[in-house]
Each structure stands twice: as structure tokens, then as C-alpha cells.
Write an enzyme that holds these catalytic residues in place. Structure first.
Site, PDB file in Angstrom:
ATOM      1  N   TRP A 361       0.844  -1.210   0.000  1.00  0.00           N
ATOM      2  CA  TRP A 361       0.000   0.000   0.000  1.00  0.00           C
ATOM      3  C   TRP A 361       0.872   1.250   0.000  1.00  0.00           C
ATOM      4  O   TRP A 361       0.408   2.354  -0.280  1.00  0.00           O
ATOM      5  CB  TRP A 361      -0.961   0.007   1.197  1.00  0.00           C
ATOM      6  N   ASP A 362       2.154   1.090   0.280  1.00  0.00           N
ATOM      7  CA  ASP A 362       3.096   2.209   0.281  1.00  0.00           C
ATOM      8  C   ASP A 362       2.989   3.019  -1.015  1.00  0.00           C
ATOM      9  O   ASP A 362       3.118   4.242  -1.016  1.00  0.00           O
ATOM     10  CB  ASP A 362       4.543   1.691   0.379  1.00  0.00           C
ATOM     11  N   GLU A 492       0.620  -2.130  13.063  1.00  0.00           N
ATOM     12  CA  GLU A 492       0.670  -3.605  13.087  1.00  0.00           C
ATOM     13  C   GLU A 492       0.987  -4.153  14.468  1.00  0.00           C
ATOM     14  O   GLU A 492       1.072  -5.370  14.644  1.00  0.00           O
ATOM     15  CB  GLU A 492       1.700  -4.093  12.061  1.00  0.00           C
ATOM     16  N   LYS A 604       2.961   1.376  16.257  1.00  0.00           N
ATOM     17  CA  LYS A 604       4.122   1.235  15.379  1.00  0.00           C
ATOM     18  C   LYS A 604       4.279   2.444  14.445  1.00  0.00           C
ATOM     19  O   LYS A 604       5.371   2.925  14.195  1.00  0.00           O
ATOM     20  CB  LYS A 604       3.946  -0.049  14.541  1.00  0.00           C
ATOM     21  N   GLN A 605       3.171   2.890  13.897  1.00  0.00           N
ATOM     22  CA  GLN A 605       3.221   3.974  12.902  1.00  0.00           C
ATOM     23  C   GLN A 605       1.869   4.674  12.912  1.00  0.00           C
ATOM     24  O   GLN A 605       0.921   4.159  13.489  1.00  0.00           O
ATOM     25  CB  GLN A 605       3.518   3.397  11.533  1.00  0.00           C
TER      26      GLN A 605
HETATM   27  C1  BGC Z   1       4.776  -1.346   7.622  1.00  0.00           C
HETATM   28  C2  BGC Z   1       3.754  -1.401   6.503  1.00  0.00           C
HETATM   29  C3  BGC Z   1       4.466  -1.273   5.183  1.00  0.00           C
HETATM   30  C4  BGC Z   1       5.585  -2.283   5.043  1.00  0.00           C
HETATM   31  C5  BGC Z   1       6.415  -2.074   3.799  1.00  0.00           C
HETATM   32  C6  BGC Z   1       5.824  -2.416   7.395  1.00  0.00           C
HETATM   33  O1  BGC Z   1       6.793  -2.339   8.392  1.00  0.00           O
HETATM   34  O2  BGC Z   1       4.156  -1.544   8.856  1.00  0.00           O
HETATM   35  O3  BGC Z   1       2.823  -0.360   6.650  1.00  0.00           O
HETATM   36  O4  BGC Z   1       3.558  -1.429   4.142  1.00  0.00           O
HETATM   37  O5  BGC Z   1       6.458  -2.187   6.143  1.00  0.00           O
HETATM   38  O6  BGC Z   1       6.998  -0.796   3.785  1.00  0.00           O
END
Ligand code: BGC
Length: 759
Positions: A361-362, A492, A604-605
Site C-alpha cells: 500500500w506504500d 501492526e 508502530k506507525q
Molecule cells: C509497515 C507497513 C508497510 C511495510 C512495507 C511495514 O513495516 O508496517 O505499513 O507497508 O512495512 O513498507
């Protein structure tokens, strides 16, 4: 001018490293990676190196479906995880001095070691003085680039000067099919080499991937370049199974030098039928071996100057920040050039194996705006078309999970539209990715002004996504609202939660947005609508159902405060700030057990805040402040995608110091190796987030009600910021300095609202 900041020197245009340290080799192999959108490679040494190294050279769109490996199989898991492949080595140039191989790991002394990536010209240089065990001393200078005009061409110039002793030199310049991936589930052989070619003009290996049957031709040709840059074509062949070399010999006395030039790379069967491989390689060699290295390098610099003309961002008063943003822009351009709708942007691009080189999804959530604003709508459209072309697979994917009637669930991780991820909490639950794909369509339309994409293609994707949400919700009698159970949000560090606010909010938005576009097409273009209803099998009342669900979507809220909760039950957690975690235990994902992370309040984000970023115009300043103050102190930023979003939001809140520190964290993440993992590869997709943090954070660019707003705010010590955006067919140039904002644009019809004033 340059001062030391980690081991990478600070300089506005150059990335450089001085001094040879075997412990840094793998990190520098990532940092100095090269790419041209079609292929890319880590900065592995050309000559033999017996120390620790991570070999990687990759071809766009070529992968191996590595059979899934999990502890406990769950129904619905995908059969395979696509892996980007370490392709045969074409850069290898073993230098023998009086019969002994040059190997920096084993040599007596290495002096003046330097790597330099000149971002202005795209040329990567490595130079050093080496004393061989025999006492002979050589000065070596190697330059390399991957051509921006010829997708299959890479060029290396290897210069040798003898500083001490008379030497007999042999250059064994090879292609080698004996390569491995570090990351392999079952140690399968990924490549099958079917044919080799060896003449004095060409060495090459025709290889095919097992199972996925991609074919590539790895080729090379090496010659001497005389002092006037003319090719001297004299070599001997050495062949063995899957390794072919051109051998060039010469005798040098103290003070004398010679130069070898190698042309090579990959011809990709996705674009060239395999029967033409050899002819194509010969054509490239013929066309380019008569030009001097300097001429070829000059052409490359011209191509880069065109890119910089549109994409450069200038920051005055802060060289570290300037270098960082250019590095991010440089790497994004090396990874994806948008010429091919079959390709996409892997989180590590062409710089490592992690994330398999697949699409996440990035792309939609972070990368699209960069390509849209610096390269124009066609390139951005190709990113959207990538998902459009995979719609059927997304529908199949949803069907496998029990959804019906054209509901589409795009994969979390994919190469060709099929899901590759195999952790249940992500594969089945991190469904918010569907929302980002719809959001990108909206973002594209409002930024480019291309109103044709949605009726032509986008609407089908939107309908598939809306159908998915409509089936994924269920009506809760207790809450008298629609709920979404069992999900993982962008954070996550929480799995299987109910009613993740971000997911519910974006689902609601998707339904409303799709509905509005269906009604628009119905009204403005009844013929197209009629064809769509047939093609998409609309059932009566489907639109009404979406409307009902969106209206009654449950959004978890604090019982007493004006605060959205990340998910049901979030307030049951002990809400200790991140600064209570002992420094030694960070990052928590490397120190804590998973259950401990899940029970913790740590994020986490950006999660709720990701929604506040996407839908900035849905919330007022006060709401943003409340949510930022509640969630940021609980956020550990253990995804590289996190600091950039927080930089933008902090800037919107006028917290410039905080915005700046998030900016440095995101923009220098790899250069300064904040996460101590750069050796695995670069964080390419978060580099697009860096660009967002400058443009949308410090530049204050936002589209609200279909109008472009600029609300620039610079960190105190920046004296100026300059950037360009290609907005709705017009280049808009912006210069922000202490004396004000200057806007230049060549189309008076495009309006920009800057600090309340319309231009
Ligand atoms: C993140 C995801 C991301 C993926 C690839 C993961 O660590 O939590 O949001 O899509 O890394 O960048």
C-alpha cells in the site's frame, strides 16, 4: 565544506564515504545502490572481495514464486511469496596483479578509500590505493552507472595506475550465473541457465526463472580504452559452466596506467523476445563501444539534469537537510520511472531482498504524490493502471476469502495481483490497504485534474472496493451501527481488533466516494453508466446499501472527550508514554515478545493520525491537536513510514521544531542508518514520505475543496525552500524565504491560494 555526520559526508550534491572499513561494506553497498527503473543493483565491488558482502543485482518485474513456509498453515494463505531475484552478475571484474587477485579484504594496506555518488550526474565512483601482499602499489579508480536512456545498459570504467613496481596485469571481466538469494524459503534453485554465448565481442548467459519462466540475457563486453578514450578491442575468452569471461592482459611500469571499460546488463524477456536477446546485446555493444566512457557519462549527466530540472528541491541554510532530500529524490528516480505500467515500487526498490521487491500500500499512500507532481499525470496514471490491470485478481482474492459479486480485496503484498503475504493478521486483516488504493484514485483526480480516469477505469476499481467493504461490515444490534471486526490497522502492533477507527473511517469514505462517482457518471454520461451496470452486474439497491452503511458506520470514540479511539477497548490499556520504555529496549519489536507488544499501548506507525493526514480537510485544527497529542506520545515510529506523516502533521500544528526533527529522521534514515539495518537495503517507499514532509509539511501544500493551498512554514534555520509541482497541466514554482513567498506559474487559470491570498 563537508563535515562528518555519521560516516557519510555532508554535501549538497554528493554522497561520499572515506576510509575502508570492512564492517561498513554491506551498509555502503545499500547506500550507493544504482538503478535506472528497469534494473538496479547494490554497490557491490567489481573485483573479488572475500569479506562480508551482500550481493544483489535485480531486474524489474522478474521474480520467483518461492513456496510459502509457515509454522501452521491456515486456509486462505497464498501458495507462494514472490521474491525479487538476485540476477547473474555482470559487473564482475577480477584484477590479477602478477597472477595474484586484488582483494581488499586480503591486501596489505588500503589507503585513500573513497566512494562517491554524484547525484547531479548519476555517476558512482570508488577509488583507493592498495598495496598488494607482494609490495606492489596500485591506484584504482572505478566509475559506474546504469543508463537512463538504454534500459539494458550499464557501464563501468576501471582505471589502474601502478604507483610502485612493474606489474603484469590481467583483467578477467566476467558474467556469472552462479548467484543465490540470501532469502530463500526452501533453497530452491531460482534460475535455470539454458544457454551461454561467448565470442570475442560478447559474453552472455540466457537464463530462465524456475516456475515463473521469466527469461533474461545477462551480457557483457570489456575493452581497453586508450588515453584518447578510443576502444582497443583485444581479448581472450575464458569459459566455464555458467561463468564466461573476457581476459585482457597488459604490462605496466611504475607510473603507467590503463583503463578497462565494460558494457553490460540485462535484456529482459518481458520486453524483448528471447530470440532477439543476442542481437539486442550486440546492437548495444556496437552502438556504445565506440564512444568513450566520458562521452557516455556526459550523456548520463544530461539525463539526470532533465530530472533535476523538474524534481529538485532546494533548501538553503541546512546542508544536511538539502543532501537528504536530494538523496531521497535521487533514489526514487532510480527505482521507478513510470514508463511501464507492469512495474511498481517495492519498499526496498532494487537495493535488497527484503519485502520481496513486491508492491505494498506504500505505493498509493506514500509514493503516488511524488511521481504525480514531479513527472506528470501519465506516469502517475501508470501507477493507478497497475492496480486496474490487477482488478480481476483482486476479485479472485476476495472470492477465495468468501466474498462475492465482484468484491475486490487487493493484496497486501503482490507482484502480479496475487496475494503473497502469509501472516494471517496481515493477509486477512490488514484490509485498510483497499482504502489506500481508492484514496490514490481520488488524490490523482484532484491533483492532475484528469477527470477521464475514473469513468474509463477507476470506477471499476472503486466499485470492487466498495463491494468489499459492504460485505465486510456487519450490523451490530448492540451498537445500532455497522462495525468491522477482526482487523489490523496501519499499526501492526495491534492485531485482530474490532473497529479500528482508521479502517472504519476509510471504508465509510470509500463507500461515499464511490457512490458519488457512480451518481456523477449516471448523470453526466448515461451511456457509459449503462455499459457499466451491465459490465459490473449492478444489483438494484446496491448504491442505496452503500449509502446506508456509510451513514451508519461505527467510529469508536472516547466516552467523555472529543477523541476518536484507535479501536474498541483502546482505553483499557495502560497508556504510558513511549519515553517510559528503557532506551535499551528499543526498538521494541527486537526486544519484546509479540504478546507484550500487543498488550502495550504502543503504536508502530501513524494509525488514527494516518486518517488525519489523508483527510486533513475533514478535521479542524483543534481536533488535529487533540489527536496528535494523544497518539504521538504512544508512537514508537518503528515503521519507516511513520516519521514523515508526523512531520507533516506537526508542521500543520506549527510545531516546527518537532516537524524538523521528524523530517531529519525520515530523510536521513538510511544515510545515518537510524534503524541500524541499512545493510538490508534502502527504505525506498518512505523516501517518498520524505518528499511529502517537505512539500506538504514545510511547503504546506494541500488541496481543499478542489483548490490548491500553500501555507509554507520553514524551520527556523532554513533561509529558503524552492520546489516545483506539476499541478493540473502547469508547472508551479515556489520559493519560500524570510522575505515571503514567490509563486511562478505559466497558466493564469490555475489558482493557488497562498496564506489566504489567491494568485
Ligand atoms: C509497515 C507497513 C508497510 C511495510 C512495507 C511495514 O513495516 O508496517 O505499513 O507497508 O512495512 O513498507
Amino acid at each position: 565544506m563537508s563535515k562528518t555526520h555519521s560516516y557519510i559526508k555532508i554535501d549538497p550534491w554528493k554522497i561520499s564515504e572515506e576510509g575502508f572499513d570492512p564492517k561498513r561494506v554491506k551498509s555502503s553497498e545499500s547506500i550507493f545502490s544504482l538503478g535506472n527503473g528497469a534494473m538496479g543493483q547494490r554497490a557491490n565491488f567489481e573485483e573479488r572481495y572475500s569479506g562480508p558482502t551482500f550481493q544483489g543485482s535485480y531486474v524489474g518485474g522478474v521474480y520467483y514464486p518461492d513456496k510459502t513456509k509457515v509454522g501452521w498453515w491456515k486456509n486462505g494463505y497464498p501458495e507462494y511469496f514472490a521474491k525479487v531475484l538476485n540476477a547473474p552478475n555482470w559487473i564482475g571484474m577480477d584484477l590479477f596483479v602478477d597472477g595474484n587477485p586484488l582483494d581488499l579484504f586480503k591486501s596489505k594496506k588500503v589507503k585513500h578509500f573513497r566512494r562517491e555518488l554524484d547525484m547531479q550526474t548519476g555517476i558512482y565512483l570508488r577509488s583507493f590505493e592498495v598495496e598488494m601482499q607482494s609490495g606492489k602499489v596500485l591506484d584504482i579508480q572505478i566509475k559506474r552507472f546504469l543508463s537512463l536512456t538504454e534500459a539494458s545498459l550499464g557501464v563501468i570504467q576501471f582505471n589502474v595506475k601502478v604507483l610502485q613496481g612493474n606489474c603484469s596485469l590481467s583483467m578477467e571481466s566476467f558474467v556469472d550465473g552462479d548467484v543465490r538469494n540470501q532469502d530463500s524459503n526452501w533453497d530452491d534453485p531460482f534460475w535455470n541457465h539454458i544457454e551461454t554465448e561467448a565470442t570475442d565481442k560478447l559474453i552472455g548467459i540466457h537464463s530462465k526463472t524456475n516456475k515463473s519462466n521469466f527469461e533474461i540475457f545477462t551480457y557483457a563486453y570489456t575493452y581497453f580504452e586508450d588515453s584518447k578514450g578510443k576502444a582497443v578491442k583485444d581479448n581472450t575468452l575464458i569459459t566455464s559452466k555458467n561463468r564466461l569471461a573476457h581476459l585482457l592482459d597488459c604490462q605496466l611500469k611504475t607510473g603507467e596506467s590503463c583503463s578497462f571499460v565494460k558494457l553490460g546488463g540485462y535484456i529482459n524477456g518481458r520486453h524483448h523476445p528471447s530470440i532477439t536477446f543476442k542481437a539486442k546485446a550486440i546492437q548495444l555493444i556496437n552502438n556504445y563501444s565506440d564512444k568513450s566512457f566520458d562521452t557516455l557519462a556526459h550523456q548520463q549527466a544530461l539525463e539526470w539534469s532533465k530530472i533535476w530540472e523538474d524534481a529538485d528541491i532546494q533548501i538553503e541554510g541546512d546542508v544536511a537537510a538539502q543532501q537528504a532530500i536530494r538523496y531521497n529524490i535521487y533514489q526514487l528516480n532510480q527505482t521507478y520511472n513510470g514508463k511501464n505500467a507492469e512495474l511498481n515500487i517495492g519498499p526496498k526498490g532494487f537495493t535488497g531482498e527484503k519485502y520481496g521487491g513486491s508492491t505494498y500500500w506504500d505505493t498509493e499512500a506514500y509514493c503516488l504524490p511524488f511521481y504525480m507532481a514531479t513527472k506528470g499525470p501519465e506516469i502517475a496514471r501508470n501507477l493507478l493502471k497497475y492496480r486496474y490491470n490487477q482488478l480481476e485478481k483482486a476479485i479472485e482474492n476476495a472470492e477465495k476469502l468468501g466474498f462475492k459479486r465482484g468484491a475486490a480485496l487487493y493484496p497486501m503484498v503482490t507482484m502480479n495481483g496475487e496475494e503473497c503475504h502469509n501472516e494471517w493478521e496481515i493477509t486477512f486483516e490488514e484490509i485498510h490497504r483497499n482504502g489506500a488504493i481508492a484514496y490514490a484514485i481520488y488524490n490523482y483526480e484532484r491533483f492532475t485534474g484528469d477527470t477521464q480516469y475514473i469513468p474509463e477505469m477507476g470506477i471499476e476499481v472503486l466499485v470492487g472496493i466498495a463491494r468489499f467493504w459492504a460485505q465486510r461490515v456487519n450490523f451490530s444490534n448492540a451498537k445500532k451501527a455497522y462495525v468491522i471486526l477482526g482487523v489490523t490497522g496501519p499499526n501492526e502492533y495491534e492485531n485482530n481488533v474490532n473497529n479500528n477507527w482508521y479502517t472504519n473511517y476509510i471504508a465509510k469514505w470509500c463507500l461515499e466516494y464511490t457512490l458519488s462517482h457512480c451518481l456523477k457518471i449516471q448523470h453526466e454520461n448515461p451511456t457509459v453508466w449503462k455499459a457499466l451496470t451491465v459490465k459490473l452486474n449492478f444489483v438494484i439497491d446496491e448504491l442505496n446499501e452503500w449509502k446506508e452503511i456509510a451513514k451508519a458506520m461505527y467510529l469508536p470514540k472516547h466516552p467523555e472527550q472529543e477523541l476518536f479511539l484507535q479501536q474498541d477497548g483502546f482505553l483499557d490499556k495502560t497508556l504510558d508514554n513511549v519515553n517510559q520504555i528503557p532506551v535499551k529496549q528499543r526498538p521494541i519489536n527486537q526486544h519484546w515478545s509479540w504478546d507484550r507488544i500487543l498488550r502495550s499501548p504502543y503504536i508502530k506507525q501513524a494509525d488514527v493520525l494516518q486518517g488525519f493526514y489523508f483527510f486533513g480537510d475533514h478535521f479542524n485544527h483543534q481536533a488535529l491537536e487533540t489527536h496528535f497529542d494523544f497518539y504521538e506520545p504512544l508512537t514508537v515510529h518503528e515503521s519507516s513510514l511513520s516519521p514523515c506523516i508526523h512531520a507533516i502533521l506537526a508542521a500543520r500544528l506549527n510545531r516546527m521544531n518537532q516537524a524538523y526533527s521528524f523530517y531529519l529522521q525520515t530523510s536521513r534514515l538510511d544515510l545515518d542508518d537510524y534503524n541500524k539495518e541499512v545493510e538490508e537495503g534502502l527504505h525506498i517507499t518512505s523516501m517518498a514520505g520524505t518528499w511529502l514532509s517537505v512539500i506538504e509539511g514545510f511547503g504546506g501544500v494541500q488541496i481543499i475543496d478542489n483548490k490548491l493551498y500553500l501555507n509554507p512554514k520553514l524551520p527556523n534555520h532554513w533561509s529558503a525552500l524552492k520546489f516545483k509541482l506539476f499541478f493540473r497541466g502547469t508547472w508551479i514554482q515556489v520559493k519560500v524565504s524570510k522575505s515571503g513567498v514567490e509563486i511562478n506559474k505559466n497558466n493564469p487559470d490555475v489558482k493557488v491560494i497562498c496564506q489566504g491570498k489567491t494568485y
